[in-house]
Design an enzyme around this catalytic site. Structure first.
Site, PDB file in Angstrom:
ATOM      1  N   ARG A 189       0.811  -1.213   0.000  1.00 23.57           N
ATOM      2  CA  ARG A 189       0.000   0.000   0.000  1.00 23.57           C
ATOM      3  C   ARG A 189       0.852   1.275   0.000  1.00 23.57           C
ATOM      4  NH1 ARG A 189      -2.909  -3.583  -1.342  1.00 23.57           N
ATOM      5  NH2 ARG A 189      -5.027  -3.982  -0.606  1.00 23.57           N
ATOM      6  N   LEU A 190       2.121   1.154  -0.374  1.00 23.96           N
ATOM      7  CA  LEU A 190       2.986   2.327  -0.505  1.00 23.96           C
ATOM      8  C   LEU A 190       2.918   2.826  -1.951  1.00 23.96           C
ATOM      9  CD1 LEU A 190       6.055   1.207   1.647  1.00 23.96           C
ATOM     10  CD2 LEU A 190       4.160   2.721   2.288  1.00 23.96           C
TER      11      LEU A 190
END
Length: 214
Positions: free
Chosen positions: A191-192
């Protein structure tokens, strides 16, 4: 239904500052073309968000028909709910989303009708049945007695306007979202995600970029 255990790791791409183009519209065009090459379904479709005087946001899917050096163009019924929202509040946001490429682009800005000659030229390029359909949907979003009533009106208008003789409705035409912000989002693992936003200066045509936290 509970979807809390459903998740996908986004690992199909990345977006770094060194590959950014000077104009966000160049990068948007590049991404749309890549989606076309990968045969994404209608990669020029957007979710269009508007908000009228009632302060209630509304969103729907429309098809972009042009990307230019200022913004994006789509066509619609001026008397529709979206048209009423735009009359009351000439600001909008559009979202392109390409699921298979794990990408999305947000386009935010002011919105206004395009030149009438441009609208008429585009309308005459539409398929004949779509031209008739624009006349049937009047006013768009308004109530109709039945599906049969709609089909009957379609047949009646085909008799009234033979192919090649359909006038452009006065209540129908193009809108342009003239962008002030365009954000590019590329899904990444953990989720970066990569998020880079282009923002236009208050004066002039210069765009500034910055990376945003995911």
């Amino acid at each position: 239904m509970d979807f809390s255990d459903q998740r996908i790791s986004y690992e199909k791409g990345e977006l770094h500052e060194e590959v950014l183009l000077e104009s966000p519209f160049e990068l948007l065009t590049l991404w749309v073309n890549e989606a076309l090459q990968q045969k994404a379904p209608e990669p020029y479709a957007i979710s269009l968000a508007t908000c009228g005087s009632d302060n209630m946001p509304a969103v729907r899917t429309v098809l972009v028909r042009e990307i230019n050096d200022e913004g994006i163009v789509f066509y619609s019924n001026y008397l529709s709910h979206k048209g009423q929202d735009i009359d009351q509040n000439p600001h909008a946001e559009a979202l392109f989303f390409w699921h298979d490429m794990q990408r999305q682009v947000r386009v935010r800005g002011t919105i206004a009708k395009i030149d009438r000659k441009k609208t008429e030229a585009y309308f005459q390029k539409r398929p004949y049945e779509s031209q008739i359909g624009a006349w049937v949907s009047q006013p768009q979003s308004g109530p109709v007695a039945s599906r049969q009533a709609m089909d009957d009106k379609f047949a009646e208008l085909k008799q009234q306007y033979p192919e090649g003789k359909v006038p452009t409705p006065e209540f129908w035409g193009g809108y342009q979202i003239t962008a002030t912000e365009i954000e590019f989002w590329q899904g990444r693992p953990n989720r970066l995600h990569d998020r880079i936003i282009y923002t236009k200066a208050d004066a002039g045509d210069q765009w500034h970029t910055k990376r945003l936290l995911p």
